[in-house]
Design a protein around this motif. Sequence first.
Motif, mmCIF file in Angstrom:
data_model
loop_
_atom_site.group_PDB
_atom_site.id
_atom_site.type_symbol
_atom_site.label_atom_id
_atom_site.label_comp_id
_atom_site.label_asym_id
_atom_site.label_seq_id
_atom_site.Cartn_x
_atom_site.Cartn_y
_atom_site.Cartn_z
ATOM 1 N N LEU A 106 0.608 -1.413 0.037
ATOM 2 C CA LEU A 106 -0.533 0.164 0.026
ATOM 3 C C LEU A 106 0.897 0.879 -0.107
ATOM 4 O O LEU A 106 1.294 1.995 -0.781
ATOM 5 C CB LEU A 106 -0.587 -0.021 1.093
ATOM 6 N N GLU A 107 1.694 1.484 0.973
ATOM 7 C CA GLU A 107 2.842 2.363 0.493
ATOM 8 C C GLU A 107 3.467 2.356 -0.614
ATOM 9 O O GLU A 107 3.744 3.728 -1.156
ATOM 10 C CB GLU A 107 3.425 2.304 2.283
ATOM 11 N N ARG A 108 4.213 1.399 -1.203
ATOM 12 C CA ARG A 108 4.630 1.356 -2.520
ATOM 13 C C ARG A 108 3.979 2.107 -3.517
ATOM 14 O O ARG A 108 4.555 2.493 -4.267
ATOM 15 C CB ARG A 108 5.280 0.095 -2.902
ATOM 16 N N ASN A 109 2.351 2.161 -3.388
ATOM 17 C CA ASN A 109 1.427 2.176 -3.947
ATOM 18 C C ASN A 109 0.711 3.038 -3.951
ATOM 19 O O ASN A 109 -0.208 3.908 -4.880
ATOM 20 C CB ASN A 109 1.304 1.207 -5.230
ATOM 21 N N ALA A 110 0.797 3.948 -2.753
ATOM 22 C CA ALA A 110 0.284 4.932 -2.581
ATOM 23 C C ALA A 110 -0.094 5.945 -3.351
ATOM 24 O O ALA A 110 -1.469 6.396 -3.890
ATOM 25 C CB ALA A 110 0.564 6.011 -0.816
ATOM 26 N N ALA A 111 0.678 6.407 -4.655
ATOM 27 C CA ALA A 111 0.682 7.675 -5.460
ATOM 28 C C ALA A 111 -1.170 6.808 -6.423
ATOM 29 O O ALA A 111 -1.394 8.310 -7.494
ATOM 30 C CB ALA A 111 1.404 7.925 -6.546
ATOM 31 N N TYR B 96 -8.150 5.043 -2.462
ATOM 32 C CA TYR B 96 -8.985 5.032 -1.080
ATOM 33 C C TYR B 96 -8.432 3.438 -1.358
ATOM 34 O O TYR B 96 -8.800 3.037 -1.834
ATOM 35 C CB TYR B 96 -9.955 5.910 -0.987
ATOM 36 N N PHE B 97 -8.463 2.892 0.141
ATOM 37 C CA PHE B 97 -8.959 1.302 0.134
ATOM 38 C C PHE B 97 -9.692 1.303 0.986
ATOM 39 O O PHE B 97 -9.555 1.864 2.317
ATOM 40 C CB PHE B 97 -7.483 0.096 0.123
ATOM 41 N N ASN B 98 -10.734 0.031 1.111
ATOM 42 C CA ASN B 98 -11.596 -0.049 2.812
ATOM 43 C C ASN B 98 -11.228 -1.159 3.093
ATOM 44 O O ASN B 98 -10.500 -2.010 2.790
ATOM 45 C CB ASN B 98 -12.963 -0.579 1.910
ATOM 46 N N VAL B 99 -10.940 -0.711 4.164
ATOM 47 C CA VAL B 99 -10.224 -1.867 5.396
ATOM 48 C C VAL B 99 -11.002 -2.521 6.002
ATOM 49 O O VAL B 99 -12.291 -1.980 6.888
ATOM 50 C CB VAL B 99 -9.833 -1.068 6.827
ATOM 51 N N ILE C 268 -4.985 -1.621 12.141
ATOM 52 C CA ILE C 268 -6.606 -0.779 10.974
ATOM 53 C C ILE C 268 -5.864 0.440 11.657
ATOM 54 O O ILE C 268 -6.163 1.518 10.458
ATOM 55 C CB ILE C 268 -7.493 -0.703 11.887
ATOM 56 N N ALA C 269 -5.201 0.830 12.753
ATOM 57 C CA ALA C 269 -4.547 2.119 12.755
ATOM 58 C C ALA C 269 -2.985 2.077 12.077
ATOM 59 O O ALA C 269 -3.496 3.315 11.473
ATOM 60 C CB ALA C 269 -4.191 1.792 14.506
ATOM 61 N N LYS C 270 -3.054 1.120 12.006
ATOM 62 C CA LYS C 270 -1.291 1.425 10.802
ATOM 63 C C LYS C 270 -2.262 1.322 9.535
ATOM 64 O O LYS C 270 -1.233 1.729 8.921
ATOM 65 C CB LYS C 270 -0.674 0.132 11.022
ATOM 66 N N LEU C 271 -2.754 1.003 8.479
ATOM 67 C CA LEU C 271 -3.566 0.777 7.862
ATOM 68 C C LEU C 271 -4.249 2.233 7.408
ATOM 69 O O LEU C 271 -3.628 3.069 6.135
ATOM 70 C CB LEU C 271 -4.986 -0.439 7.591
ATOM 71 N N ASN C 272 -4.783 2.738 8.101
ATOM 72 C CA ASN C 272 -5.545 4.313 7.698
ATOM 73 C C ASN C 272 -3.793 5.374 8.149
ATOM 74 O O ASN C 272 -4.574 5.961 7.321
ATOM 75 C CB ASN C 272 -6.109 4.377 9.494
ATOM 76 N N ALA C 273 -3.434 5.263 9.107
ATOM 77 C CA ALA C 273 -2.009 5.852 8.664
ATOM 78 C C ALA C 273 -2.041 6.265 7.115
ATOM 79 O O ALA C 273 -0.675 7.269 6.742
ATOM 80 C CB ALA C 273 -1.086 5.325 9.610
ATOM 81 N N ILE C 274 -1.912 5.068 6.441
ATOM 82 C CA ILE C 274 -1.243 5.052 4.817
ATOM 83 C C ILE C 274 -2.339 5.683 4.178
ATOM 84 O O ILE C 274 -1.809 6.082 2.966
ATOM 85 C CB ILE C 274 -1.389 3.183 4.425
ATOM 86 N N GLN C 275 -3.739 6.109 4.665
ATOM 87 C CA GLN C 275 -4.819 6.471 3.478
ATOM 88 C C GLN C 275 -3.922 8.554 3.298
ATOM 89 O O GLN C 275 -3.251 8.350 4.043
ATOM 90 C CB GLN C 275 -5.256 6.473 4.345
ATOM 91 N N SER C 276 -4.241 8.183 2.229
ATOM 92 C CA SER C 276 -4.311 10.029 2.206
ATOM 93 C C SER C 276 -4.909 10.524 3.019
ATOM 94 O O SER C 276 -6.302 11.134 2.912
ATOM 95 C CB SER C 276 -4.443 9.945 0.422
ATOM 96 N N THR C 277 -4.616 12.052 3.247
ATOM 97 C CA THR C 277 -4.895 12.860 4.313
ATOM 98 C C THR C 277 -5.958 13.792 3.594
ATOM 99 O O THR C 277 -6.501 14.251 4.378
ATOM 100 C CB THR C 277 -3.764 13.771 4.954
ATOM 101 N N ASP C 278 -6.193 14.028 2.275
ATOM 102 C CA ASP C 278 -7.058 14.775 1.286
ATOM 103 C C ASP C 278 -8.314 14.387 2.093
ATOM 104 O O ASP C 278 -8.880 15.419 1.623
ATOM 105 C CB ASP C 278 -6.488 14.258 0.275
#
Length: 587
Positions: free
Chosen positions: A458-463, A467-470, A547-557
């Motif tokens: 997820l971090e490598r492909n963040a750009a 959005y990803f649903n957890v 879940i916290a770790k995953l949500n931290a990767i989400q875009s802040t936009d």
Amino acid sequence: MAIAPARKPTTRVLFLVAPGEQPMFTRMNLPPFGTGIVTASLRDAGCDVDLHDLNSDLWRMWRAGEFTKADLRPFYDERAVLDYVGGARNDFLDSFADRLLAGKDIEAAQVVGISAGGDFSFLEMQSAVVIGAHLKRHYGKPIVLGGNNLDYLMQFHDAFHSWWTAVITHFDAAVTGPGEDVFVDLVGKLARERTQLPMARPAPSPGVARLLGDTVLRAPDAAHRILAPDFDGLRLDDYHNFVRDRPTASPRKQEADEMWNRMQLYQFPAYLSWLANETNAQQAGQGVSGRLVMPYVFNYNCPYNCAFCTESLERVKLVHATVDDIVEDMAGLAGKYQTPYFYLFNNYFNLVNGFVEEFASRVILNGVQLHWSDCARFNSLTYERLALMAESGCRKLTFGLETASTKMLKIIDKRVKLAEAERVLGWCKEVGIWADLEIITGLPHEDEDTFAETTDFLERNAANINYFNVNRYFVAPKSLMGAKPEAYGMTLRKFPDAYQRLLDANYRWLAEDLEFSYKPQNFRVYEFDEIDGRSAEQLADVIVPKIAKLNAIQSTDFSDAWRVLSMRQDRAGRTPARFNNETMSMA
């Protein structure tokens, strides 16, 4: 002189959608798809359907201050509801059902169909049987229940045995699978016979639940049929998505408006899209107007065997409409309901070889103006196909990645190649299609290393990920993992009081006036222990940090946009669950 043939009597059907919690939290944004399909089938068969979505009535009662959320406690009381269905007196439930039904032409109906909804909502499921019991008690009408929630309740029929016993005993039929043909058959029989269908009889009826002794049985489901939904009769304004609309503005401003509308309807995650809709609704008539988004499905049943999925246990024949029928349906719905916007809910869009090219070319050559989103698989998608999809109106695709651990992908038989997934995500970005992902965490024997593979991906492909649903893993009985838990390294825990525990959790969510996304995980009926591994309690302890770790990767936009829109509505304090890494359970 020719004698005109006698006109075949028309069967009058009152078709109701039971209300859920959503109208008390946010505006409705989609007309009820399953109900629209069954309505289309009934009308094609010559029935006169009087269609009503009682969510509209609940919304108006709520806005008028006729009740508080806390007042609805009786709907979340197992014994109160089932006793009422069985004939006991309950003045609150009886009067509330009467208010919901005010103004409906009940007397004219020969048969009443009630959809118990499809959103895993306990208010939908409980209110459906309360309304049915009220109509039986005061009007003596035959009652047929349906809706996707019945499939959910049937999967966990051991946990909801008391509910099913009451429904099968006191109503005329409960349809647990596709209803487009079953409803027509049942309505015809009930209207002709004017007697109750004995669901408890030993001979099975296709798609209808029954009792054999004390055992709840599911009859084989009927087959799906592809139909365009028919929403005529509903208060369609209640489902409007409020978008920017300035027909006299300059072309540049109109283009900017359309880009915002696409963002609101397709790019934003659900919690933000709902909030944007609420904000825009306050400006209706000031460069903002209401538009429908059309739900539509043109394929059913998946050829893959993802072990966690409810379609993995039994192989069912693929149902897929022809390209001609699909384009005709979508163009017809766009014209009839004056909207170019669609949400497609297929298993996945690129299911059939050659379909992408044929559909896209037909839409483009015929000049059909559409905007749409759907699910897709990475398999077989090329840059050229994605470019065609974008040109035909594709705005977003949602891919079921689930995990980026090669070990876990093999265990759940996902059949995803990670290198291919990364290429497709990049191509989506290039052609202008937003790419969402579905991620599952909490699978049995998911350890730190396998979880890290997912976060690294997820971090490598963040750009390239919009959005990803957890999703927290839950055991579905009608899946390979649910049917053979030991083969996947787990032993199940079943709770004898799961029904009331889930009702209590849902009532707390409602009465405490939490944000809509805090809705309890109603499909988490079972817990599990890992064989030679962690207990259910230990697994629960690590799920929130994951879940916290995953949500931290989400875009802040999106979170930034939510805060801006919230300030405009003075919504401080009611933050979405993902902001706090919440995952409500039965406890």
